[in-house]
Design a protein around this motif. Sequence first.
Motif, short mmCIF file in Angstrom:
data_model
loop_
_atom_site.label_atom_id
_atom_site.label_comp_id
_atom_site.label_asym_id
_atom_site.label_seq_id
_atom_site.Cartn_x
_atom_site.Cartn_y
_atom_site.Cartn_z
N ALA A 23 0.83 -1.20 0.00
CA ALA A 23 0.00 0.00 0.00
C ALA A 23 0.87 1.26 0.00
CB ALA A 23 -0.93 -0.01 1.21
N LEU A 24 1.99 1.21 0.71
CA LEU A 24 2.91 2.35 0.74
C LEU A 24 3.48 2.61 -0.65
CD1 LEU A 24 4.52 4.48 2.36
CD2 LEU A 24 6.27 2.72 2.71
N ALA A 25 3.91 1.55 -1.32
CA ALA A 25 4.47 1.70 -2.66
C ALA A 25 3.44 2.32 -3.61
CB ALA A 25 4.93 0.35 -3.18
N LYS A 26 2.20 1.88 -3.47
CA LYS A 26 1.14 2.44 -4.31
C LYS A 26 0.95 3.92 -4.04
CE LYS A 26 -3.70 1.77 -5.64
NZ LYS A 26 -4.93 0.94 -5.43
N LYS A 27 0.96 4.29 -2.76
CA LYS A 27 0.78 5.70 -2.40
C LYS A 27 1.95 6.55 -2.87
CE LYS A 27 -0.60 8.74 1.38
NZ LYS A 27 -1.11 8.80 2.77
N LEU A 28 3.15 5.99 -2.82
CA LEU A 28 4.34 6.73 -3.23
C LEU A 28 4.59 6.65 -4.73
CD1 LEU A 28 6.86 5.81 -0.38
CD2 LEU A 28 5.30 7.76 -0.51
N SER A 29 3.80 5.82 -5.42
CA SER A 29 3.94 5.64 -6.87
C SER A 29 5.32 5.11 -7.25
CB SER A 29 3.66 6.95 -7.61
OG SER A 29 2.36 7.42 -7.35
N VAL A 30 5.76 4.10 -6.48
CA VAL A 30 7.05 3.46 -6.76
C VAL A 30 6.86 1.95 -6.82
CG1 VAL A 30 8.36 5.31 -5.63
CG2 VAL A 30 7.66 3.30 -4.29
N PRO A 31 7.81 1.22 -7.39
CA PRO A 31 7.70 -0.24 -7.45
C PRO A 31 7.72 -0.87 -6.07
CG PRO A 31 9.30 0.55 -9.05
CD PRO A 31 8.96 1.71 -8.16
N PHE A 32 7.12 -2.05 -5.97
CA PHE A 32 7.09 -2.82 -4.72
C PHE A 32 7.74 -4.17 -4.97
CE2 PHE A 32 4.80 -6.07 -2.16
CZ PHE A 32 5.23 -5.67 -0.91
N TYR A 33 8.65 -4.56 -4.06
CA TYR A 33 9.35 -5.83 -4.20
C TYR A 33 9.22 -6.67 -2.95
CZ TYR A 33 11.51 -3.60 -8.26
OH TYR A 33 11.71 -2.96 -9.45
N ASP A 34 8.76 -7.88 -3.12
CA ASP A 34 8.74 -8.89 -2.07
C ASP A 34 9.04 -10.21 -2.77
OD1 ASP A 34 8.37 -10.50 0.11
OD2 ASP A 34 6.37 -9.80 0.61
N LYS A 35 8.03 -11.02 -3.03
CA LYS A 35 8.23 -12.26 -3.76
C LYS A 35 8.71 -12.01 -5.19
CE LYS A 35 6.81 -15.01 -0.44
NZ LYS A 35 7.75 -15.93 0.25
N GLU A 36 8.49 -10.78 -5.67
CA GLU A 36 8.94 -10.43 -7.01
C GLU A 36 10.44 -10.65 -7.17
OE1 GLU A 36 5.21 -8.26 -6.06
OE2 GLU A 36 7.11 -8.55 -5.03
N LEU A 37 11.20 -10.50 -6.06
CA LEU A 37 12.64 -10.68 -6.13
C LEU A 37 13.01 -12.13 -6.44
CD1 LEU A 37 13.74 -8.47 -3.12
CD2 LEU A 37 14.07 -7.97 -5.55
N ILE A 38 12.16 -13.07 -6.00
CA ILE A 38 12.40 -14.48 -6.30
C ILE A 38 12.28 -14.71 -7.80
CG2 ILE A 38 11.58 -16.85 -5.96
CD1 ILE A 38 10.64 -16.04 -3.20
N SER A 39 11.26 -14.14 -8.39
CA SER A 39 11.04 -14.30 -9.83
C SER A 39 12.21 -13.72 -10.63
CB SER A 39 9.73 -13.62 -10.25
OG SER A 39 8.63 -14.20 -9.60
#
Length: 210
Positions: A23-39
Amino acid sequence: MSYDKIVTITRQYGSGGHDIGMALAKKLSVPFYDKELISIAAKESGVSPEIFERVDEKATNSLLYSLSVGLYNYGSSFSSVGDMPVNDRLYILQHQIIRQLAEKENFVVVGRCADYILKDNPRLVRIFICADIDSRVKRAVERQDIDPARAKQAVIKADKSRANYYSFYSGKKWGQPDNYDLCINSTNLTTEQAVDIITSYLDVCGYDKK
């Protein structure tokens, strides 16, 4: 709204850290990384994402800790980690990916020792999210569809695993307040309220908006 900052989210299991980070990434209009880093790591290395998923944020009993001080020597060569245990390969790959991303963009990232990996980056803001055990068990029950007793064991086990992982690769104590810029107890907060607290912190500290 956006700031010239990279925000790392370290979180207790069941505290809502993932949702807050997203939600923070969406509010700041920046990318969000969690499981995406595994991919990303799987794509770059040719290793199955399912294999990396099983060892994500889990320490190994290898010699990597003694090497971690010199991780920068790996540079950007993903092939240099091919002979290491899969836990260590994933850590180093994610280490390289996070540093590469930090060279070109602002983002929000959850876990993976990102606060340690980027410790010398002047744009770094380190957040720790915690919550009381009852609320974390309740979240685990809802998400995993298991009984409360098993959920509590899962919460405790996950926190221990994350603490071991962080200590193993960083040499620091996971969850220790002075390792972070802002610690938030999310027990009585909605995701949106936690995000508002973080953005208010960015404002109060005078971080420049883009």
